[in-house]
Design an enzyme around this catalytic site. Structure first.
Site, PDB file in Angstrom:
ATOM      1  N   GLN A   1       0.861  -1.177   0.000  1.00 34.10           N
ATOM      2  CA  GLN A   1       0.000   0.000   0.000  1.00 34.10           C
ATOM      3  C   GLN A   1       0.902   1.232   0.000  1.00 34.10           C
ATOM      4  O   GLN A   1       1.687   1.426   0.933  1.00 34.10           O
ATOM      5  CB  GLN A   1      -0.913   0.003   1.223  1.00 34.10           C
ATOM      6  CG  GLN A   1      -1.923  -1.120   1.259  1.00 34.10           C
ATOM      7  CD  GLN A   1      -3.056  -0.934   0.258  1.00 34.10           C
ATOM      8  OE1 GLN A   1      -3.181   0.115  -0.372  1.00 34.10           O
ATOM      9  NE2 GLN A   1      -3.883  -1.958   0.094  1.00 34.10           N
TER      10      GLN A   1
ATOM     11  N   ASP B   1      -8.992  -8.531  -0.603  1.00 29.90           N
ATOM     12  CA  ASP B   1      -8.343  -7.316  -1.109  1.00 29.90           C
ATOM     13  C   ASP B   1      -7.790  -7.665  -2.489  1.00 29.90           C
ATOM     14  O   ASP B   1      -6.579  -7.797  -2.675  1.00 29.90           O
ATOM     15  CB  ASP B   1      -7.232  -6.880  -0.146  1.00 29.90           C
ATOM     16  CG  ASP B   1      -6.578  -5.565  -0.559  1.00 29.90           C
ATOM     17  OD1 ASP B   1      -7.057  -4.944  -1.534  1.00 29.90           O
ATOM     18  OD2 ASP B   1      -5.588  -5.171   0.081  1.00 29.90           O
TER      19      ASP B   1
ATOM     20  N   CYS C   1      -9.559  -1.514  -4.960  1.00 31.36           N
ATOM     21  CA  CYS C   1      -8.855  -0.421  -5.634  1.00 31.36           C
ATOM     22  C   CYS C   1      -9.529  -0.070  -6.956  1.00 31.36           C
ATOM     23  O   CYS C   1      -9.012   0.747  -7.717  1.00 31.36           O
ATOM     24  CB  CYS C   1      -7.390  -0.804  -5.868  1.00 31.36           C
ATOM     25  SG  CYS C   1      -7.173  -2.236  -6.937  1.00 31.36           S
TER      26      CYS C   1
ATOM     27  N   GLU D   1      -9.674   4.382  -3.265  1.00 31.62           N
ATOM     28  CA  GLU D   1      -9.735   3.075  -2.609  1.00 31.62           C
ATOM     29  C   GLU D   1     -11.030   3.024  -1.805  1.00 31.62           C
ATOM     30  O   GLU D   1     -11.405   3.994  -1.145  1.00 31.62           O
ATOM     31  CB  GLU D   1      -8.538   2.906  -1.676  1.00 31.62           C
ATOM     32  CG  GLU D   1      -8.246   1.497  -1.268  1.00 31.62           C
ATOM     33  CD  GLU D   1      -7.231   0.810  -2.160  1.00 31.62           C
ATOM     34  OE1 GLU D   1      -6.940  -0.364  -1.913  1.00 31.62           O
ATOM     35  OE2 GLU D   1      -6.730   1.443  -3.113  1.00 31.62           O
TER      36      GLU D   1
END
Length: 357
Positions: free
Chosen positions: A180, A290, A315, A349
């Site tokens: 990240q 994720d 994302c 995000e």
């Protein structure tokens, strides 16, 4: 993922306004907004080198027009990157062997450390001593790459410490890991998940796409057991190391793709990589995903919708919306958060918490 196809959304308020309309069929309550600092927020930066009149410049090229822009300063980059850029450039300009056929540089920083990667169109073995001198004189962790070759000076591993709800979480990773790139926002994302879990009845956690354990290590204390999957062997090795750094013993890592995990849980296929893990021993109350920009495929959606609670970090709002069309058949969106990962850009995000209807 960029929102530029939908309009010129740059501020968090503009992104919020768009997302409210874009996801109104799934969520009509208040969104939680998490802002970033405007400058020096990005811990990763990649630049090209431009050669002219026997000297060297940092540069960026427009991906569409290919127009060249000479770069002297990056106000979005971490302060350590900004401070090191002129030192590196001055050194490279004075060493013809290092300068020759050098085409790119990657900077990566944590709260504690900095590393750089130099990219070459030539055999880096021929300049090994020059590279070693650079690393020693500038006191920098250095990686050099050319086709099929990689040289490391000092170390390629970086240490990171995140502050999560009055806890310190320790990590180690390298430039090949998915990271990240906004540490402040990363801490806010993990904290947001922890605050949700504080209000939940919890058993075991299933995490897909766990990487080097960015979320995993911080969430493990909330659960009896954690099963975390990742396809990268390097990431798994770092995740195991990070467990030791944090004295965490309730996480089981498996090097499986999400599709392979789905087959294993449905008992449609056995995997040697699961020989030390008994899937029947887990009672998953929560699943965390994720995924990459492509989102979740149908096999993963079919797998996770069996569980009571889903935490989805995205994302890409476009693939998130497509996935929510499927997940909303069994789950309801309870919380929706927006994280301004890349300030003054169309990128955003999202974090979504869903519970079974």
């Amino acid at each position: 993922m960029s929102l530029e196809n939908f309009g010129n959304f740059l501020t968090l308020d503009e992104k919020h306004s768009f997302i409210k309309k874009y996801f109104k069929e799934f969520y009509t309550k208040d969104f939680k907004l998490f802002a970033s600092k405007d400058k020096h927020y990005r811990t990763r930066a990649e630049l090209s080198f431009y050669h002219e009149n026997d000297t060297l410049f940092y540069a960026m090229f427009d991906p569409k027009s290919k127009k060249k822009y000479i770069i002297e300063y990056l106000d979005f980059a971490d302060e350590k990157i900004c401070a090191f850029m002129p030192k590196l450039l001055e050194y490279l300009r004075q060493d013809n062997k290092l300068k020759e056929k050098l085409f790119g540089v990657e900077f990566l920083t944590t709260k504690q450390e900095l590393s750089i990667t130099l990219l070459y169109h030539k055999n880096i073995e021929d300049i090994k001593s020059n590279l070693e001198n650079l690393s020693n004189i500038l006191h920098i962790n250095l990686i050099a790459r050319s086709k099929g070759k990689k040289l490391i000076f000092k170390t390629e591993n970086l240490r990171q410490t995140l502050n999560i709800q009055d806890r310190k979480i320790f990590y180690e990773f390298n430039n090949d890991c998915f990271i990240q790139p906004n540490t402040t926002i990363n801490e806010k994302m993990i904290t947001w998940v922890c605050e949700i879990l504080n209000t939940q009845k919890r058993m075991d956690l299933l995490e897909l796409y766990c990487g080097y354990g960015n979320f995993t290590l911080a969430l493990a204390p909330f659960f009896f057991k954690v099963l975390a999957t990742e396809i990268s062997k390097s990431n798994i090795n770092f995740a195991l190391k990070n467990c030791k750094l944090n004295n965490t013993t309730n996480i089981h890592f498996a090097r499986l793709s999400s599709e392979e995990l789905s087959l294993a849980i449905k008992k449609e296929r056995e995997f040697f990589r699961l020989k030390d893990i008994r899937l029947d021993d887990f009672n998953f109350s929560h699943v965390l995903v994720d995924p990459p920009r492509a989102g979740l495929d149908k096999s993963v959606i079919d797998l996770i919708k069996k569980y009571e609670n889903i935490i989805y970090i995205s994302c890409n709002p476009i693939t998130l919306k497509e996935n929510l069309k499927e997940l909303s058949l069994t789950h309801r969106v309870e919380e929706f958060a927006l994280f301004d990962q890349f300030v003054n850009t169309p990128h955003l995000e999202c974090g979504v918490f869903l519970s079974k209807v």
